[in-house]
Design an enzyme around this catalytic site. Sequence first.
Site, PDB file in Angstrom:
ATOM      1  N   GLU A 154       0.808  -1.229   0.000  1.00 48.41           N
ATOM      2  CA  GLU A 154       0.000   0.000   0.000  1.00 48.41           C
ATOM      3  C   GLU A 154       0.836   1.272   0.000  1.00 48.41           C
ATOM      4  OE1 GLU A 154      -3.586   1.429   2.791  1.00 48.41           O
ATOM      5  OE2 GLU A 154      -3.719  -0.641   2.158  1.00 48.41           O
ATOM      6  N   ASP A 197      -2.751  -3.300   3.324  1.00 52.86           N
ATOM      7  CA  ASP A 197      -3.076  -3.275   4.751  1.00 52.86           C
ATOM      8  C   ASP A 197      -4.137  -4.329   5.024  1.00 52.86           C
ATOM      9  OD1 ASP A 197      -1.372  -1.440   5.736  1.00 52.86           O
ATOM     10  OD2 ASP A 197      -2.871  -0.004   6.395  1.00 52.86           O
ATOM     11  N   TYR A 231      -0.807  -3.703  14.149  1.00 53.92           N
ATOM     12  CA  TYR A 231      -1.782  -3.064  13.250  1.00 53.92           C
ATOM     13  C   TYR A 231      -2.788  -2.228  14.046  1.00 53.92           C
ATOM     14  CZ  TYR A 231      -5.247  -2.591   9.540  1.00 53.92           C
ATOM     15  OH  TYR A 231      -6.125  -2.075   8.604  1.00 53.92           O
TER      16      TYR A 231
END
Length: 609
Positions: free
Chosen positions: A7, A103, A305
Amino acid sequence: MTVCIAEKPSVARDIARIIGATASKDGYMEGNGYQVTWTYGHLCTLKEPHDYTPMWKTWSLTSLPMIPQRFGIKLIEQEHITKQFAVIERLMQQADAIVNCGDAGQEGELIQRWVMQKAGAKCPVKRLWISSMTDEAIREGFAQLKDQQDYQPLYMAGLSRAIGDWLLGMNATRLYTLKYGQNRQVLSIGRVQTPTLALIVNRQKEIQNFKPEPYWVLATVYRDTTFTATKGKFTSKEEGEQAFQAIEGKPFVITKVEKKEGKEAPPQLYDLTSLQVDCNKKFGFSAEQTLNLIQSLYEHKFTTYPRVDTQYLSDDIYPKCPQTLNGLFQVKVNGVAPYADLIRPIGGKALRKSKKVFDTSKVTDHHAIIPTGVIPQSLSDAERKVYDLVARRFIGVFLPDCKFSTTTVLGEVDSIEFKVTGKEILEPGWRVVREKGAENSENSENTENTEEKTLPTFEKGESGPHKPTLTEKMTTPPPYYTEATLLRAMETAGKFVEDEELRAAMKENGIGRPSSRASIIETLFKRHYIKRERKRLVATETGIELIDLIREDLLKSCELTGIWEKKLRDIEHQTYDAQQFINELKQQVTDIVNDVMSDPTNRRITVTQ
């Protein structure tokens, strides 16, 4: 050749280093049978109205509702995007296989799927699904690549969200602008932004319409300790004075002394919303600022994350926790190891394993935000503050419960009862993580320490002189929203919920996703619908007038928007049909258009930005 697509360029470089793609090319890295390329977040977007038919280019009431037969995507028209997409398209056309390294969340899935669709990728696709960017996590992820098809429900939920936002946003914005905006004011309406604005406006009206009322509180000071009458507030001064006169000059008698010992478990780990709430309370950071900081910590491998809405870890994380704590033990800030003394008492022992922390059933795609154990380097002051919160919260869950005793003392004067409560910490347990730094800040609204006062020793039956007081006070309106309290309200669809477990249950029906709430609040600022007054969020005249103008509950009700949000989650969990969600929304948009078009009133927006 296997093409990996990440990303961001920085993430692509990390992945390329681990898998041996070390030769730098224009727009990608190559080596060891891999080509690693990247997007810059969204490269594609849903087509605009005029891309479907030229008649939708002009804003006109007669063209509403705009409902395309089939939604399409297009490349975002920016030079660097066009250039990078050409590289991606060429690589994907020649690829034998693709690894989606976006992601690991709904938005990441949507970004990469759209790029692959636009590039016409035909080869098999695997999914890299990881919760941290450490070298070990990337290696493990590549050793256990998932099938792209496993994430089809996630993509369908993301696609349904995007189409839903397009249908409502495009139609309602044009509808309200044309009908009520007097051709000089764009009235932006959104599926999440409008109910969020309504929360702020309604709270503001509550405050403005609030009429303070006096009340009187009877208290008395005995042995330098203030006791308050248990009767509560007196609503008339006469009643209060009567009680005051009844006790004046008469002895104060202690009637009951009760001591109870209790335990307080450590607070749960952070999800994104609770981290944003704490950072706003303690440091005054906006929701967007906190998201950017924790995203940076994730990309630099220091935390896991961040765009998560669970406060739990799956059971398979438990064996890795000693290693993470060992990393924290070695962290140094200005030559001092801030976590070493906190970790030392639990080092070398079996770590506490609580169901409030480890529960695989409460974890779907990702677990709570925790440190990775990688020792952070070169953090900015703001990043260090956020990291410190996450680190202390993580250490805290392995420490013992805090033990305290609560003492309640009752006294009486002439049959009027008084009470005082004191709390004494016997063993701080996990609370040692709060004693320095992050948990104490000038911006902190945490007032729980005020109740931790130790009382003198009282004995039942003792008595003596006292000094009574009758104090006039005024009822107060509810407080203005801050970003912290607004995030909590969005999480629970506008309902005030203090209980942690109940709030967790209501997250299903919250408005917006944890990762999108910050940008929704920022959008309201950009549209000049709200402004900041210190930490308060205040609706502008335009914002207030817009909410007053909207009569359709569907557009501004948190509960209805929360129901949509629940349906989107159900699509992700395969218990609700994406097509049904879109069809319902098409019907709702059509009904809104018909209702507004038939409005005979002469309502108009009068305030311009």
